[in-house]
Motif scaffolding. Structure first.
Motif: not given
Length: 517
Positions: A457-467
């Motif tokens: 069900d999960i299409s993508s995951c990640g974070k903001i580089v500066r956060d």
């Protein structure tokens, strides 16, 4: 009462619908399939079924086969007009069409492009006696009846059909793709076909699953050349590679996909792929011939999950035992995992849940930054919730933790909020600071499951580089390949290392549940 036929009335209605939408008709037109089917029924009405066992067969399919036999007969005798003969030859030379049903459909589409469909009726009217003696039921004595046995050999009805098709040929433009013929043996519905081309490369990054001759794309590996193509997606059917036919797909032999890929790679040539999208362009629903295959694909993945259930539960129990014996209280507070859990990609993490954000129809990596920022703004006035993010063999579980007490943050204590929100602190207005409350939680984890998402069900995951601490994953309401409703789920980690560990664990989950090419 004037002589007429229900098929001709339907044909006239569909032509008027073409005018109401646009004078240019494409494969995406909602009326194209119905129009072509009505034309087919009109020209084949009254064809004798002969000695065919039509009680066990589709009567209309027999009529299609018989009409194609008629066209081939006149083509072999060289009596067909050149415009019709050319279309017959094109259908005969198309080796991808295995049945006469598909050849007749391809012939009609050729005539629409060439504006010669009315010529077919004009020619057959000149062969009335020959048609009635060998192939069509006779209209003798029925010329004045409201519903005649046939249309092609009926003097009045054939002229009405010719006039309607002449109107189509002279006033409507058909911009249809004649290369989109892969399902004409089965249906008049035309799928959404896409073609992509890759520069010479040693690795495509495409995962495949074979189901009854259908090669379904199950994975586009992140960072690969295939993942960069917007026209490729999970659930697509691969039909050609560098003009080699891959439909029906084969698992071995010279025309098997891996063998063809090795030939392309060895010659260091660009790779050209043609795929069929799972959704029909006219209705945006699942393309009918692919429904059974995609349903079986879902069953295969469910069976895989079920066969892993006991093994998963055993691993989770072992992980719980290791956690109870090897992790210090400080490690538990920081949300860390044991070495064994880390290696397996599974584990439980104590994190802060920020909120849920509606994304829309697209759930790709390009939405990550927007989701995180939107969650921090939309949920700034709500108290953060301590949760357990548990990564299992098949997906992600979010469980609640019950706070023992909750105390408001006094105005001016911005350092506490900044410590909680990290680099995204600047997104909050001063008025929002006073609304924040800081709950105090016990160390015991509650068992209430808030969210349960499978990796499929999960299409993508990640974070903001500066956060450093905020991260999220995006999931659909069903398999991400066919879902049209995506939501983002945003969390705050205890540290940058924990955020990276969780995202990497989700990535490992993708690898464990996918077949790779």
């Amino acid at each position: 009462m004037p002589v007429s036929d229900p098929l001709l009335k339907s044909l006239k209605y569909l032509i008027e619908e073409f005018y109401s939408i646009d004078e240019v008709v494409t494969d995406g037109s909602p009326y194209l399939a119905s129009f072509c089917q009505t034309v087919e029924h009109a020209i084949t009405k009254g064809i004798k079924l002969g000695s065919w066992d039509h009680f066990k067969s589709d009567g209309q399919s027999i009529r299609r086969k018989q009409f194609w036999t008629i066209l081939e007969y006149f083509h072999a005798s060289q009596t067909l007009p050149l415009a019709i003969s050319t279309a017959v030859r094109a259908a005969q030379n198309n080796k991808s069409l295995k049945h006469n049903d598909g050849r007749l459909r391809y012939f009609i589409r050729q005539c629409l492009i060439r504006r010669t469909l009315h010529v077919v009726v004009e020619f057959l009217r000149t062969r009335k006696e020959e048609l009635e003696s060998s192939w069509y039921d006779s209209n003798e004595g029925n010329q004045e009846q409201h519903n005649a046995a046939t249309i092609i050999t009926h003097e009045v009805l054939a002229e009405q059909l010719r006039s309607l098709l002449l109107t189509v040929s002279t006033s409507i433009t058909f911009e249809i793709n004649l290369e989109n013929f892969y399902f004409l043996d089965h249906t008049w519905n035309i799928p959404d076909m896409r073609t992509v081309e890759f520069v010479p490369t040693q690795y495509l990054g495409i995962g495949m699953l074979y189901i009854d001759g259908y090669g379904i794309i199950t994975k586009l590996r992140a960072g690969s050349v295939a993942a960069d193509q917007k026209d490729l997606g999970i659930g697509d059917l691969l039909v050609t590679m560098n003009e080699y036919m891959l439909f029906p797909a084969k698992k071995s032999g010279d025309n098997e996909i891996v063998s063809i890929w090795k030939k392309c790679r060895k010659k260091d040539n660009p790779c050209r792929l043609t795929v069929i999208k799972p959704r029909c362009p006219a209705t945006r629903g699942i393309f009918p011939p692919l429904r059974r295959v995609l349903s079986e694909y879902q069953d295969v993945m469910d069976e895989y999950y079920n066969t892993q259930k006991e093994r998963i539960e055993e691993k989770l129990r072992e992980a719980e035992e290791r956690k109870a014996t090897s992790l210090a209280p400080e490690a538990n507070k920081a949300g860390t995992m044991s070495v064994a859990e880390s290696n397996s990609g599974c584990g439980r993490h104590s994190v802060t849940y920020i909120g849920k954000v509606f994304v829309g129809e697209q759930g790709g990596m390009g939405e990550i930054e927007h989701v995180i920022k939107s969650a921090l703004v939309e949920h700034s006035a709500k108290a953060p919730v301590e949760v357990i993010l548990e990564i299992t063999e098949i997906g992600v579980l979010i469980k609640t933790k019950e706070p023992t007490e909750s105390k408001p943050l006094r105005a001016g204590k911005k350092d506490n909020v900044q410590s909680l929100l990290g680099a995204s602190f600047d997104l909050l207005a001063d008025d929002d600071i006073d609304k924040v409350t800081l709950p105090v939680y016990s160390e015991e984890d509650a068992s209430d499951i808030v969210f349960n998402h499978k990796f499929a069900d999960i299409s993508s995951c990640g974070k903001i580089v500066r956060d450093e601490k905020h991260f999220c994953y995006i999931a659909g309401d069903t398999f991400c390949t066919i879902s049209k409703q995506f939501h983002g789920y945003v969390f705050t980690a205890r540290s940058l290392g924990q955020a990276k560990l969780i995202l990497n664990s989700i990535y490992q989950g993708f690898k464990r549940t996918t077949f790779f090419m």
